[in-house]
Design a protein around this motif. Structure first.
Motif, PDB file in Angstrom:
ATOM      1  N   ASN A 250       0.829  -1.208   0.000  1.00  0.00           N
ATOM      2  CA  ASN A 250       0.000   0.000   0.000  1.00  0.00           C
ATOM      3  C   ASN A 250       0.861   1.253   0.000  1.00  0.00           C
ATOM      4  N   ARG A 251       0.238   2.362  -0.382  1.00  0.00           N
ATOM      5  CA  ARG A 251       0.891   3.673  -0.310  1.00  0.00           C
ATOM      6  C   ARG A 251       0.466   4.303   1.013  1.00  0.00           C
ATOM      7  N   GLY A 279      10.556   5.537   0.261  1.00  0.00           N
ATOM      8  CA  GLY A 279       9.357   6.186  -0.244  1.00  0.00           C
ATOM      9  C   GLY A 279       8.090   5.387  -0.064  1.00  0.00           C
ATOM     10  N   SER A 280       8.186   4.236   0.618  1.00  0.00           N
ATOM     11  CA  SER A 280       6.987   3.415   0.837  1.00  0.00           C
ATOM     12  C   SER A 280       6.073   4.037   1.888  1.00  0.00           C
ATOM     13  N   ILE A 281       6.647   4.820   2.796  1.00  0.00           N
ATOM     14  CA  ILE A 281       5.875   5.550   3.810  1.00  0.00           C
ATOM     15  C   ILE A 281       6.263   7.020   3.725  1.00  0.00           C
ATOM     16  N   VAL A 282       5.275   7.889   3.715  1.00  0.00           N
ATOM     17  CA  VAL A 282       5.535   9.332   3.729  1.00  0.00           C
ATOM     18  C   VAL A 282       5.152   9.874   5.100  1.00  0.00           C
ATOM     19  N   PRO A 283       6.120  10.283   5.923  1.00  0.00           N
ATOM     20  CA  PRO A 283       5.785  10.845   7.233  1.00  0.00           C
ATOM     21  C   PRO A 283       5.434  12.326   7.124  1.00  0.00           C
ATOM     22  N   LEU A 284       4.322  12.699   7.694  1.00  0.00           N
ATOM     23  CA  LEU A 284       3.908  14.105   7.747  1.00  0.00           C
ATOM     24  C   LEU A 284       3.816  14.511   9.212  1.00  0.00           C
ATOM     25  N   PHE A 285       4.809  15.259   9.677  1.00  0.00           N
ATOM     26  CA  PHE A 285       4.840  15.680  11.063  1.00  0.00           C
ATOM     27  C   PHE A 285       4.257  17.075  11.208  1.00  0.00           C
ATOM     28  N   ASP A 286       4.006  17.478  12.452  1.00  0.00           N
ATOM     29  CA  ASP A 286       3.347  18.758  12.728  1.00  0.00           C
ATOM     30  C   ASP A 286       2.039  18.866  11.955  1.00  0.00           C
ATOM     31  N   GLY A 773       8.638  17.905   9.085  1.00  0.00           N
ATOM     32  CA  GLY A 773       7.653  18.971   8.994  1.00  0.00           C
ATOM     33  C   GLY A 773       6.558  18.657   7.996  1.00  0.00           C
ATOM     34  N   TRP A 774       6.056  19.682   7.351  1.00  0.00           N
ATOM     35  CA  TRP A 774       4.872  19.567   6.512  1.00  0.00           C
ATOM     36  C   TRP A 774       5.196  18.962   5.154  1.00  0.00           C
ATOM     37  N   ALA A 775       6.425  19.119   4.694  1.00  0.00           N
ATOM     38  CA  ALA A 775       6.740  18.690   3.336  1.00  0.00           C
ATOM     39  C   ALA A 775       6.692  17.185   3.178  1.00  0.00           C
ATOM     40  N   GLY A 776       6.997  16.423   4.247  1.00  0.00           N
ATOM     41  CA  GLY A 776       7.014  14.970   4.145  1.00  0.00           C
ATOM     42  C   GLY A 776       8.307  14.493   3.523  1.00  0.00           C
ATOM     43  N   GLY A 777       8.486  13.166   3.540  1.00  0.00           N
ATOM     44  CA  GLY A 777       9.704  12.609   2.973  1.00  0.00           C
ATOM     45  C   GLY A 777      10.886  12.792   3.875  1.00  0.00           C
TER      46      GLY A 777
END
Length: 794
Positions: A250-251, A279-286, A773-777
């Motif tokens: 999954n993405r 790139g299998s998981i994109v973390p989006l913090f804050d 942060g917000w950008a992810g990756g």
């Protein structure tokens, strides 16, 4: 972003989760009713099983339980265990071996929490050492292998477990209990609750959360393939779910409200970082969820909103403990306040007002009481500090009498809740003695004008201050007999009893009366027979300003004060940290570590409390201004110098250090004065930036249970350092060792760095945690580093 820069920006003080209020580790506020497992605040399978074993070991040595068993009727159970998880089953195995008549009641099926783990969930039986004492044996593996191990281990062991039976209420009947369930009622001598955090899953409270695609539990990640999936949360459950869903094809996007992942285990973080690097998981913090919609989700970020395509959401932000069950059963929850608690708080505050203002009140003959209460004399008389003190003392005594009348009835009505042990009976009796004694002394000294036995009100205050430190210090040593605590507590008791009690009240006056101190000492150290000045040998300026701000300061005290405050204490702080003075020498700290030891978990935590710590800087400047004014104006005999000193004495010494310091002792911990208002502590915060003292953490052993933060009565978020392996360098630390002793996995140790490193500079070279942060990756450099590490492992 550099590692320590990130830590400084994202270091909010932790707010411990709310659990049942426990004493002696397992017992709730209802005598004979206990909690084990997750409900003690330790979220590990191994430690949950160990808690069941340790509780049963303790119960088997309980003399009252042994006596009650002998006298119990045939239908009475010795023990009922609610919950058949690792802790409950471990306790049941011990009960079988001990020959106890007991019953285990489980609302679903045995090891139901494990059955509900996601398919293939990794199981880490940490820590590896010490080995399991419990009869329940298992090792590392997966959900499936763990269940097989547990089934095999219990195959030939017959345990009295009632499955699919829900406990509704626990009712106390004298010294026994009745457990009411969905099927029957059972009498028992003791009840232990081992249900874990089996309440409802926490929710976000945002639009669309009831859509069929939103889940609060992941059962089988294999049911999802080639989907856009959002996982919300930052703990082990969220990270493990994100990893499992990514492996299933999954993405996956992980949204977390903070700027870092601080709670997951190291192995889970390694797996997560590797998949994020690929790139299998994109973390989006804050980020936080604004809305769930049928085909997408809307997230709020620091700069803007973001809409992501989405077919499934997993909100994995933990579960609540079943509060309603505990309330029905009369079990108090941490932080819960009743009307009686407010009366206790008011009574302690009024007692502190009467005590500290009563010491300074004028001597008023009974025949002149009407004159004492005249407002014009109070406002315009020459001795306004004493008159104000007298009025406040009398008003407080009347209020205290009203509170005491209510509390007497409350304690008698709930005596089984309070007088549960010999220590508790003695403790409350001692509190009552103090509460009755000081008003009696006040009447004797200030009204009848007698001098019972010796000294004045201040001398009697010193007697009981010292006695309290000794009594509660001995209790601290008995309860926590570590070598460090023994040495620290004995030192605190010795410093209080000898230089702050025996010498100024007895030895120095006796020597002075017989002319054995010498003329120079009497002129320069104790001018005019002011033996109280010897307090300044231990209590340094600006904690004790009166040797410089009262009367004409002598060169001895001026020189001694400068040497103490600006030479000796800075060196002590440099070598051993601020706590070497606050936790080993200071009399305020002595009372906090002894009398306040049982109440350290009441310390306020969070950003607001941290901001309040700056108040001490204001008091420090106030002390400096009064001292300089006294030194300057004293030589010119200016009257406003005494006025400034009187105001400082009333506001800082009496109200801040005395009334507030003692008045909130049992409700906001014993360190409120030390932490937020002490001017010497505020000065030492500057010195502490250059100390080489630290508390070190073994990151690999930390399970982020938050116990270290909970027991810190200085409000430090200890866990925020421990689970990242960063040496704790918070200037508030007083070296009490509570976090070191309370840690269930021995993560923390005292130590020193080899050179001054106020900002933990050496840790800036470590790769930052997952915080994009917000950008992810992930940053390119960290992606390259993680992929290189994976290649090296292969």
């Amino acid at each position: 972003m550099l590692y320590f820069d990130w830590l400084q920006k994202n270091n909010p003080a932790g707010k411990p989760d709310r659990f049942p209020a426990l004493k002696n580790r397992f017992e709730t506020t209802v005598p004979g009713l206990y909690c084990i497992g997750d409900l003690t605040g330790i979220p590990l399978i191994k430690l949950a099983a160990e808690s069941g074993f340790e509780f049963m070991e303790k119960l088997s040595h309980d003399e009252s339980f042994i006596k009650e068993r002998r006298a119990a009727s045939a239908e009475m159970y010795d023990l009922i265990i609610l919950g058949a998880g690792p802790s409950g089953v471990s306790a049941s195995l011990h009960a079988v071996a001990s020959g106890y008549k007991h019953l285990v009641i489980e609302s679903s099926r045995m090891f139901n929490t494990v059955h509900n783990f996601p398919a293939g969930k990794p199981i880490y039986v940490t820590p590896a050492e010490p080995p399991l004492k419990s009869a329940l044996k298992f090792g590392d593996g997966t959900k499936e292998s763990l269940l097989r191990e547990l089934a095999e281990d219990l195959k030939e062991k017959s345990l009295p477990i009632h499955e699919n039976e829900t406990a509704r209420r626990i009712t106390q009947n004298g010294s026994s209990f009745t457990v009411q369930t969905s099927k029957a009622s059972y009498p028992a001598l003791r009840v232990v609750v081992a249900i874990g955090k089996t309440g409802n899953a926490r929710t976000l409270g945002v639009p669309g959360e009831k859509l069929p695609k939103v889940f609060t539990r992941l059962i089988d990640p294999g049911e999802f393939y080639d989907k856009d999936i959002l996982v919300v949360g930052g703990g082990d459950s969220a990270v493990e779910a994100a990893v499992a869903l990514a492996h299933a094809g999954n993405r996956v996007t992980l949204s977390y409200r903070k700027s870092y992942l601080g709670r997951p285990k190291e192995k889970n973080l390694e797996n997560f970082e590797l998949l994020a690097a690929k790139g299998s998981i994109v973390p989006l913090f804050d980020s936080t969820v604004k809305e769930f919609r049928p085909d997408d989700v809307v997230l709020n970020g620091p700069q803007a909103q973001k809409t992501l395509p989405n077919q499934a959401v997993f909100v994995l932000i933990g579960t609540e403990i079943p509060l309603e069950f505990f309330k029905r059963s009369g079990i108090r929850i941490e932080g819960e306040k009743h009307f009686s608690d407010r009366v206790k708080f008011l009574a302690l505050l009024l007692f502190a007002l009467a005590l500290y203002f009563g010491k300074n009140a004028p001597i008023t003959p009974a025949a002149d009481l009407h004159g004492f209460l005249r407002i014009p004399r109070l406002l315009f008389g020459e001795s306004w500090p004493k008159m104000t003190s007298g009025l406040l003392a009398w008003t407080s005594l009347f209020g205290l009498a009203a509170c005491a009348a209510y509390l007497a009835g409350h304690f008698l009505k709930n005596k089984k809740q309070y007088f549960t042990s010999a220590w508790n009976s003695f403790k409350y009796g001692y509190y009552l003695l103090i509460m009755l004694l000081f008003p009696s002394l006040y009447v004797a000294y200030k009204i009848v004008r007698q001098r019972p036995v010796f000294g004045d009100m201040g001398d009697w205050y010193t007697v009981f201050y010292s006695l309290t430190i000794v009594i509660f210090g001995l209790r601290r040593i008995a309860v926590k007999p570590t070598g460090y605590i023994k040495r620290q507590t004995i030192t605190l008791m010795a410093v209080q009893v000898v230089p702050l009690f025996i010498l100024p009240l007895f030895v120095f006056p006796l020597l002075g009366a017989h002319g054995l101190l010498g003329g120079w000492i009497m002129r320069n150290v104790f001018p005019g027979g002011s033996y109280w000045r010897s307090f300044g040998l231990v209590l340094a300026w600006p904690l004790f300003i009166h040797n410089l701000a009262t009367g004409q300061p002598t060169m001895f005290w001026l020189t001694a004060g400068i040497a103490q405050t600006f030479v000796i204490i800075p060196y002590i702080v440099y070598r051993w940290g601020k706590g070497a003075y606050c936790g080993w020498i200071c009399s305020c700290g002595a009372l906090a570590e002894t009398l306040g030891d049982e109440y350290r978990t009441n310390a306020p935590h969070g950003p607001s409390a941290k901001k309040g710590e700056n108040s001490g800087q204001v008091v420090l400047w106030f002390a400096l201004a009064v001292t300089l004014l006294a030194l300057f104006a004293g030589q010119r005999n200016l009257p406003f110098s005494k006025l400034a000193s009187d105001i400082y004495g009333m506001v800082v010494d009496t109200i801040f250090a005395g009334v507030l310091g003692l008045g909130v002792y049992f409700f906001m911990s014993g360190r409120l004065w030390c932490r937020m208002l002490c001017p010497l502590a505020a000065l030492m915060h500057i010195y502490a930036r250059f100390t080489v003292y630290r508390i070190f953490a073994n990151k690999k052993r930390c399970i982020s249970c938050n116990i270290c933060t909970k027991v810190c009565h200085m409000g430090i978020d200890v866990m925020n350092y421990a689970n990242k392996g960063i040496p704790l360098n918070d200037v508030e630390c007083v070296r009490c060792s509570a976090c070191v002793v309370a840690c269930p996995l021995q993560v923390l140790t005292f130590g020193r760095v080899d050179k001054i490193d106020s900002n933990n500079e050496r840790y800036k070279t470590q790769p930052p945690p997952l915080t994009r942060g917000w950008a992810g990756g992930l940053p390119k450099k960290q992606i390259e580093m993680l992929l290189q590490l994976e290649a090296e492992k292969r």
